[in-house]
Design an enzyme around this catalytic site. Structure first.
Site, mmCIF file in Angstrom:
data_model
loop_
_atom_site.group_PDB
_atom_site.id
_atom_site.type_symbol
_atom_site.label_atom_id
_atom_site.label_comp_id
_atom_site.label_asym_id
_atom_site.label_seq_id
_atom_site.Cartn_x
_atom_site.Cartn_y
_atom_site.Cartn_z
ATOM 1 N N SER A 55 -1.244 9.931 5.053
ATOM 2 C CA SER A 55 -2.010 8.985 4.693
ATOM 3 C C SER A 55 -3.258 9.457 3.786
ATOM 4 O O SER A 55 -3.684 8.515 2.811
ATOM 5 C CB SER A 55 -2.732 8.270 5.972
ATOM 6 O OG SER A 55 -1.703 7.694 6.563
ATOM 7 N N HIS A 109 -1.366 2.266 11.718
ATOM 8 C CA HIS A 109 -1.871 2.383 10.446
ATOM 9 C C HIS A 109 -3.311 2.368 10.406
ATOM 10 O O HIS A 109 -3.887 1.470 10.965
ATOM 11 C CB HIS A 109 -1.194 1.490 9.286
ATOM 12 C CG HIS A 109 0.088 2.201 9.055
ATOM 13 N ND1 HIS A 109 0.539 2.345 7.886
ATOM 14 C CD2 HIS A 109 1.562 1.817 9.874
ATOM 15 C CE1 HIS A 109 1.618 2.804 7.766
ATOM 16 N NE2 HIS A 109 2.404 2.376 8.947
ATOM 17 N N PRO A 110 -3.865 3.172 9.469
ATOM 18 C CA PRO A 110 -5.269 3.178 9.332
ATOM 19 C C PRO A 110 -5.859 2.010 8.306
ATOM 20 O O PRO A 110 -5.066 1.606 7.378
ATOM 21 C CB PRO A 110 -5.807 4.651 8.782
ATOM 22 C CG PRO A 110 -4.557 5.001 8.061
ATOM 23 C CD PRO A 110 -3.473 4.162 8.714
ATOM 24 N N PHE A 117 -4.211 -4.159 7.175
ATOM 25 C CA PHE A 117 -3.716 -4.325 5.862
ATOM 26 C C PHE A 117 -3.084 -3.066 5.577
ATOM 27 O O PHE A 117 -3.504 -2.210 5.459
ATOM 28 C CB PHE A 117 -4.817 -4.737 4.679
ATOM 29 C CG PHE A 117 -3.979 -5.024 3.515
ATOM 30 C CD1 PHE A 117 -3.673 -6.190 2.948
ATOM 31 C CD2 PHE A 117 -4.154 -3.923 2.617
ATOM 32 C CE1 PHE A 117 -3.064 -6.248 1.908
ATOM 33 C CE2 PHE A 117 -3.439 -3.899 1.448
ATOM 34 C CZ PHE A 117 -2.990 -5.266 1.016
ATOM 35 N N ALA A 128 -3.025 11.992 1.551
ATOM 36 C CA ALA A 128 -2.403 12.312 0.277
ATOM 37 C C ALA A 128 -2.218 10.797 -0.476
ATOM 38 O O ALA A 128 -2.419 10.670 -1.723
ATOM 39 C CB ALA A 128 -1.166 13.012 0.487
ATOM 40 N N GLU A 129 -1.819 9.909 0.447
ATOM 41 C CA GLU A 129 -1.434 8.524 -0.086
ATOM 42 C C GLU A 129 -2.761 7.858 -0.648
ATOM 43 O O GLU A 129 -2.724 7.255 -1.776
ATOM 44 C CB GLU A 129 -0.719 7.660 0.783
ATOM 45 C CG GLU A 129 0.813 8.167 1.408
ATOM 46 C CD GLU A 129 1.570 7.738 2.564
ATOM 47 O OE1 GLU A 129 2.644 7.955 2.549
ATOM 48 O OE2 GLU A 129 0.765 7.076 3.227
ATOM 49 N N GLN A 130 -3.640 7.925 0.069
ATOM 50 C CA GLN A 130 -4.881 7.096 -0.090
ATOM 51 C C GLN A 130 -5.521 8.003 -1.439
ATOM 52 O O GLN A 130 -5.951 7.291 -2.363
ATOM 53 C CB GLN A 130 -5.931 6.865 0.936
ATOM 54 C CG GLN A 130 -5.401 5.881 2.075
ATOM 55 C CD GLN A 130 -6.324 5.530 2.849
ATOM 56 O OE1 GLN A 130 -7.610 5.381 2.224
ATOM 57 N NE2 GLN A 130 -6.058 5.096 4.168
ATOM 58 N N ALA A 139 2.029 -0.027 0.490
ATOM 59 C CA ALA A 139 2.519 1.276 -0.074
ATOM 60 C C ALA A 139 1.700 1.488 -1.243
ATOM 61 O O ALA A 139 1.922 1.235 -2.452
ATOM 62 C CB ALA A 139 3.944 1.251 -0.479
ATOM 63 N N VAL A 140 0.346 2.375 -0.769
ATOM 64 C CA VAL A 140 -0.407 2.625 -1.959
ATOM 65 C C VAL A 140 0.301 3.193 -3.214
ATOM 66 O O VAL A 140 -0.274 3.199 -4.382
ATOM 67 C CB VAL A 140 -1.605 3.297 -1.415
ATOM 68 C CG1 VAL A 140 -2.181 2.430 -0.490
ATOM 69 C CG2 VAL A 140 -1.276 4.661 -0.884
#
Length: 470
Positions: A385, A368-369, A420, A387-389, A423-424
């Site tokens: 990732s 995970h980034p 860290f 799209a989620e961020q 689930a954003v």
């Protein structure tokens, strides 16, 4: 392995059937006409009948006729049918007619047709098909359709074998001319079954709201018990319909059972009870099948459990960040209809993740980034990732916010040894920042467990994005 049974169906939220007239419930009454089609030496069978009669615990008599058994069935044809006909001739009814029984009942068939009842096929003979070879059962179904057509003047549109084999439903689908099959007790609503890539409508039947329980040790003893059960079933389903989730209620009757005087009164009382309510649709099974096919036509959709391995891994290999091995192990294990839903597939992927070795799980975490980190700045995140961020505003930080994320990311990684993870999509930017500040103080075992929970949550949200519209 692929698990053949569908253990989810419509799930928590069943579709609105949109019954005609906005009815709150569809009531469907079946009369099983089997008299003259049961096991009998005179019918060419190896033994006498032993099923669904007044003789509790009866056993077949090999090579012999059974006078009491035959006369019980005779009662159904001679008296029981006519009593039920008088009660129900003004009600839409479906008859499950055994073809050889119908052939021996010209007056009863005429009465069924005069009443406008649907006559579905109940197979060629009223026998147990569990040990009958597939090709023989297929021949019997074909002969049943042919004989039914000669006796009634039209082919049956519905099929209920009753004493089924594991081949019965497949053979009913393959026959090709049935608008519905009824050999299922799996739901309170019709549903589409797919066999060899082709849809077949199933209209479920009942074994509980059924007078067959007069012939079993754990069943009904009196007509009052039968009425009470029918009334309570109706009241629960009617209340569900009033609450916005209408269903269908099936009732199963047999001429030699419910046609007896002490039981027929239960049918009369039930009709009075149901008719005292508004919004009750009495219908044949064919009425229901045709309504459902118009209102809820079959909609093909991609089913993960039916996908080829390469296609499955390509589509779901990125659900767990840079860890396609989870999708590979899911595909290699047991999969069925339950895994064709977002929640079902997410649960199986989480199970595979939790079953992995400590080292494998850690590698997933390390894949995970950092949130709002260098990979994001360099636009090197996966599409998911990215799209989620972006959904939490992490792609548009002020200089001060970016500096604070960098500080927290570095401190978290130095303490716990993995980035860290959160689930954003469940949080906004301030909530994510607050969680980072709070969780950085956890001990590493606690934080490791939380990070793994978040990984599974991220997977569930990604699957909802992919499969939610299926």
């Amino acid at each position: 392995m692929r698990y053949s049974r569908d253990m989810i169906g419509y799930g928590e939220h069943a579709p609105d059937p949109k019954w005609p007239g906005n009815a709150r419930i569809a009531v469907q009454i079946v009369i099983n006409y089997e008299e003259g089609g049961e096991n009998s030496i005179e019918h060419g069978d190896a033994a006498s009948e032993a099923f669904l009669s007044e003789i509790i615990g009866c056993q077949p008599w090999p090579g012999q006729r059974h006078w009491n058994m035959e006369s019980i069935y005779d009662y159904g044809a001679r008296a029981g049918f006519w009593r039920l006909h008088r009660l129900l001739k003004d009600v839409p009814v479906t008859v499950y007619g055994v073809a050889t029984a119908l052939e021996r009942a010209p007056e009863q068939v005429a009465a069924m047709q005069d009443a406008g009842w649907e006559i579905a096929t109940h197979g060629l003979k009223w026998i147990d098909y569990k040990d009958i070879p597939r090709e023989v059962e297929a021949e019997h179904i074909a002969r049943a359709v042919e004989l039914h057509t000669r006796v009634t003047g039209e082919r049956p549109r519905g099929f209920y074998q009753g004493r089924t084999s594991m081949n019965t439903v497949a053979l009913g689908c393959e026959e090709g001319g049935f608008e519905y099959l009824a050999d299922t007790i799996a739901d309170d609503l019709p549903y589409w079954h797919v066999h060899n890539g082709k849809p077949q409508l199933m209209v479920p039947y009942t074994m509980d709201a059924n007078d067959m329980r007069f012939s079993s040790g754990q069943g009904f003893g009196t007509g009052v018990e039968f009425f009470d059960y029918l009334r309570d079933s109706f009241d629960v389903l009617y209340a569900e319909g009033e609450a916005g989730a209408p269903k269908m209620m099936s009732i199963g009757l047999h001429c030699r059972l419910a046609g007896r005087p002490g039981r027929a009164m239960a049918i009369r009382r039930f009709l009075d009870h149901a008719r005292s309510h508004e919004g009750v649709w009495f219908a044949t099974r064919l009425d229901i099948a045709r309504h459902w096919a118009r209102t809820h036509p079959f909609q093909p959709r991609e089913r993960p459990s039916q996908m080829e391995r390469a296609a499955f891994v390509e589509k779901f290999g990125g659900i767990y960040e840079h860890s396609p091995w989870i999708a590979e192990r899911v595909w290699e294990g047991e999969m069925g209809a339950i895994h064709d839903t977002p929640a079902g597939l997410a649960a199986r992927m989480a199970q595979v993740f939790r079953s992995a070795s400590d080292e494998e799980r850690l590698r997933v975490l390390l894949a995970h980034p950092d949130l709002a980190g260098k990979l994001a700045a360099a636009k090197r995140l996966t599409a998911d990732s990215t799209a989620e961020q972006a959904s939490a505003g992490l792609d548009s930080l002020t200089d001060a916010e970016r500096a604070e994320f960098d500080r927290l990311n570095t401190a978290y990684m130095e303490k716990h040894g993995f980035p860290f993870i959160i689930a954003v999509r469940d949080h906004d930017k301030p909530g994510i920042m607050a969680a980072m500040r709070r969780r950085i103080d956890n001990d590493t075992p606690t934080e490791r467990a939380e990070a793994e929970r978040q990984v599974s949550r991220i997977g569930a949200l990604r699957l909802q994005q992919i499969l939610g519209s299926n």
